[in-house]
Design a protein around this motif. Structure first.
Motif, PDB file in Angstrom:
ATOM      1  N   GLN A 159      11.045  -5.077  80.135  1.00  0.00           N
ATOM      2  CA  GLN A 159       9.982  -3.955  79.900  1.00  0.00           C
ATOM      3  C   GLN A 159       8.796  -4.571  79.264  1.00  0.00           C
ATOM      4  O   GLN A 159       9.095  -5.495  78.358  1.00  0.00           O
ATOM      5  N   THR A 160       7.694  -4.217  79.770  1.00  0.00           N
ATOM      6  CA  THR A 160       6.295  -4.994  79.095  1.00  0.00           C
ATOM      7  C   THR A 160       6.028  -4.178  77.878  1.00  0.00           C
ATOM      8  O   THR A 160       6.511  -3.185  77.711  1.00  0.00           O
ATOM      9  N   LEU A 161       5.264  -4.798  77.015  1.00  0.00           N
ATOM     10  CA  LEU A 161       4.900  -4.129  75.857  1.00  0.00           C
ATOM     11  C   LEU A 161       3.186  -4.116  75.709  1.00  0.00           C
ATOM     12  O   LEU A 161       2.696  -4.546  74.898  1.00  0.00           O
ATOM     13  N   PRO A 162       2.812  -3.205  76.562  1.00  0.00           N
ATOM     14  CA  PRO A 162       1.408  -2.934  76.379  1.00  0.00           C
ATOM     15  C   PRO A 162       1.063  -1.953  75.262  1.00  0.00           C
ATOM     16  O   PRO A 162       1.977  -1.143  74.785  1.00  0.00           O
ATOM     17  N   ASP A 163      -0.007  -1.822  74.724  1.00  0.00           N
ATOM     18  CA  ASP A 163      -0.537  -0.922  73.456  1.00  0.00           C
ATOM     19  C   ASP A 163       0.133   0.468  73.890  1.00  0.00           C
ATOM     20  O   ASP A 163      -0.267   0.972  75.127  1.00  0.00           O
ATOM     21  N   ASP A 164       0.522   1.156  73.244  1.00  0.00           N
ATOM     22  CA  ASP A 164       1.143   2.474  73.543  1.00  0.00           C
ATOM     23  C   ASP A 164       0.313   3.486  73.046  1.00  0.00           C
ATOM     24  O   ASP A 164       0.267   4.642  73.562  1.00  0.00           O
ATOM     25  N   ARG A 165      -0.951   3.086  72.742  1.00  0.00           N
ATOM     26  CA  ARG A 165      -2.023   4.074  72.298  1.00  0.00           C
ATOM     27  C   ARG A 165      -1.468   5.322  71.339  1.00  0.00           C
ATOM     28  O   ARG A 165      -2.051   6.448  71.638  1.00  0.00           O
ATOM     29  N   GLY A 166      -0.472   5.002  70.633  1.00  0.00           N
ATOM     30  CA  GLY A 166      -0.004   6.039  69.687  1.00  0.00           C
ATOM     31  C   GLY A 166      -0.495   6.298  68.427  1.00  0.00           C
ATOM     32  O   GLY A 166      -0.317   6.956  67.420  1.00  0.00           O
ATOM     33  N   THR A 167      -1.508   5.245  68.015  1.00  0.00           N
ATOM     34  CA  THR A 167      -2.196   5.281  66.913  1.00  0.00           C
ATOM     35  C   THR A 167      -3.495   6.206  67.026  1.00  0.00           C
ATOM     36  O   THR A 167      -4.219   5.790  68.006  1.00  0.00           O
ATOM     37  N   VAL A 168      -3.596   7.067  66.253  1.00  0.00           N
ATOM     38  CA  VAL A 168      -4.919   7.974  66.494  1.00  0.00           C
ATOM     39  C   VAL A 168      -5.493   7.986  65.119  1.00  0.00           C
ATOM     40  O   VAL A 168      -5.211   7.796  64.037  1.00  0.00           O
ATOM     41  N   SER A 169      -6.969   8.210  65.002  1.00  0.00           N
ATOM     42  CA  SER A 169      -7.668   8.677  63.973  1.00  0.00           C
ATOM     43  C   SER A 169      -7.399   9.934  63.524  1.00  0.00           C
ATOM     44  O   SER A 169      -7.519  10.898  64.333  1.00  0.00           O
ATOM     45  N   VAL A 170      -7.378  10.228  62.115  1.00  0.00           N
ATOM     46  CA  VAL A 170      -6.957  11.498  61.666  1.00  0.00           C
ATOM     47  C   VAL A 170      -8.565  11.762  60.907  1.00  0.00           C
ATOM     48  O   VAL A 170      -8.820  10.974  59.990  1.00  0.00           O
ATOM     49  N   PRO A 171      -8.974  12.864  61.201  1.00  0.00           N
ATOM     50  CA  PRO A 171     -10.274  13.260  60.681  1.00  0.00           C
ATOM     51  C   PRO A 171      -9.854  13.509  59.142  1.00  0.00           C
ATOM     52  O   PRO A 171      -8.866  13.961  58.732  1.00  0.00           O
ATOM     53  N   HIS A 172     -11.027  13.193  58.243  1.00  0.00           N
ATOM     54  CA  HIS A 172     -10.977  13.622  56.852  1.00  0.00           C
ATOM     55  C   HIS A 172     -11.024  15.255  56.508  1.00  0.00           C
ATOM     56  O   HIS A 172     -11.986  15.791  57.295  1.00  0.00           O
ATOM     57  N   ALA A 173     -10.200  15.813  55.773  1.00  0.00           N
ATOM     58  CA  ALA A 173     -10.054  17.346  55.545  1.00  0.00           C
ATOM     59  C   ALA A 173     -10.163  17.494  54.179  1.00  0.00           C
ATOM     60  O   ALA A 173      -9.608  16.679  53.374  1.00  0.00           O
ATOM     61  N   ASP A 174     -10.871  18.454  53.592  1.00  0.00           N
ATOM     62  CA  ASP A 174     -10.845  18.806  52.142  1.00  0.00           C
ATOM     63  C   ASP A 174     -10.069  20.096  52.024  1.00  0.00           C
ATOM     64  O   ASP A 174     -10.264  21.096  53.009  1.00  0.00           O
ATOM     65  N   GLN A 175      -9.438  20.558  51.057  1.00  0.00           N
ATOM     66  CA  GLN A 175      -8.836  21.770  50.655  1.00  0.00           C
ATOM     67  C   GLN A 175      -9.637  22.954  50.271  1.00  0.00           C
ATOM     68  O   GLN A 175     -10.765  22.390  49.810  1.00  0.00           O
ATOM     69  N   ASP A 176      -9.595  23.903  51.039  1.00  0.00           N
ATOM     70  CA  ASP A 176     -10.511  25.157  50.914  1.00  0.00           C
ATOM     71  C   ASP A 176      -9.691  26.408  50.797  1.00  0.00           C
ATOM     72  O   ASP A 176      -9.364  26.940  51.795  1.00  0.00           O
ATOM     73  N   LEU A 177      -9.425  26.670  49.505  1.00  0.00           N
ATOM     74  CA  LEU A 177      -8.465  27.937  49.438  1.00  0.00           C
ATOM     75  C   LEU A 177      -9.271  29.353  49.758  1.00  0.00           C
ATOM     76  O   LEU A 177      -8.759  30.441  49.850  1.00  0.00           O
ATOM     77  N   SER A 178     -10.649  29.133  49.583  1.00  0.00           N
ATOM     78  CA  SER A 178     -11.454  30.385  49.985  1.00  0.00           C
ATOM     79  C   SER A 178     -11.069  30.922  51.249  1.00  0.00           C
ATOM     80  O   SER A 178     -11.257  32.182  51.651  1.00  0.00           O
ATOM     81  N   VAL A 179     -10.587  30.155  52.294  1.00  0.00           N
ATOM     82  CA  VAL A 179     -10.159  30.957  53.664  1.00  0.00           C
ATOM     83  C   VAL A 179      -9.223  31.782  53.240  1.00  0.00           C
ATOM     84  O   VAL A 179      -8.791  32.666  54.221  1.00  0.00           O
ATOM     85  N   LEU A 180      -8.254  31.662  52.317  1.00  0.00           N
ATOM     86  CA  LEU A 180      -6.979  32.552  52.229  1.00  0.00           C
ATOM     87  C   LEU A 180      -7.463  34.023  51.442  1.00  0.00           C
ATOM     88  O   LEU A 180      -6.842  34.738  51.270  1.00  0.00           O
ATOM     89  N   GLN A 181      -8.817  33.982  50.823  1.00  0.00           N
ATOM     90  CA  GLN A 181      -9.207  35.100  50.124  1.00  0.00           C
ATOM     91  C   GLN A 181     -10.002  35.862  51.172  1.00  0.00           C
ATOM     92  O   GLN A 181     -10.530  36.983  50.702  1.00  0.00           O
ATOM     93  N   LYS A 182     -10.234  35.917  52.410  1.00  0.00           N
ATOM     94  CA  LYS A 182     -10.840  36.531  53.138  1.00  0.00           C
ATOM     95  C   LYS A 182     -10.112  37.648  54.008  1.00  0.00           C
ATOM     96  O   LYS A 182      -9.022  37.474  54.086  1.00  0.00           O
TER      97      LYS A 182
END
Length: 182
Positions: A159-182
């Motif tokens: 079995q060959t071993l090419p890049d499985d492209r399983g690594t992805v970039s995860v976007p930066h996210a900030d906590q925002d509790l105000s969405v729970l108050q709406k």
């Protein structure tokens, strides 16, 4: 190779039983070509074949499952400059501790190694190969398992071993509790 046609070339015993790689390089007017390699082991009626497709480099990460404590062989090739890869053996399907080993492949060579085996392995395990530095490294895993029903036939697969492209970039996210108050 003529357009729309298939051509086969018998390379004979070109590797003389050693690990090797086949690099196809276009000449003159180049056109896309689909290539594969058929490997035959054994003699006479006791033969087995494996088919290996053309492949891409290991890249960021390549993975192969169903490795065994005995019978797994890892082949690494650096067709250009020397390259270094990190190989990680996962915990086994029924237990064991992961282990990592680093290999440096000299430029223009192929090396064949027994991959690391998880400590206390129970069951089968996965191998993950990651490019660390240097030139491109290509890889394959051969699994050679005796067949109790057909003694003398060297059962194997590659079995060959090419890049499985399983690594992805995860976007930066900030906590925002105000969405729970709406």
């Amino acid at each position: 190779v003529k357009s729309g046609m298939t051509a086969a070339v018998d390379l004979g015993d070109v590797t003389r039983g050693e690990a090797g790689s086949l690099v196809l390089t276009p000449t003159g007017d180049s056109a896309p070509v689909v290539a594969a390699l058929r490997v035959v082991r054994g003699k006479g009626d006791d033969q087995e074949s494996a088919f290996i497709p053309a492949t891409r480099p290991v890249g960021a990460r390549a993975t192969v499952a169903d490795n065994r404590a005995k019978g797994s062989t890892l082949s690494l090739t650096a067709p250009g400059a020397a390259g270094t890869v990190k190989v990680t053996a996962s915990a086994g399907t029924e237990g064991g501790t992961p282990v990592t080993k680093t290999y440096t492949v000299k430029g223009g060579t192929t090396m064949s190694v027994r991959p690391p085996v998880p400590a206390g392995l129970k069951g089968s395990y996965a191998l993950t190969v990651e490019q660390v530095s240097g030139g491109e490294v290509y890889g394959s895993r051969m699994l050679d398992v005796p067949d109790a029903d057909v003694p003398g036939v060297p059962m194997f697969t590659v079995q060959t071993l090419p890049d499985d492209r399983g690594t992805v970039s995860v976007p930066h996210a900030d906590q925002d509790l105000s969405v729970l108050q709406k």
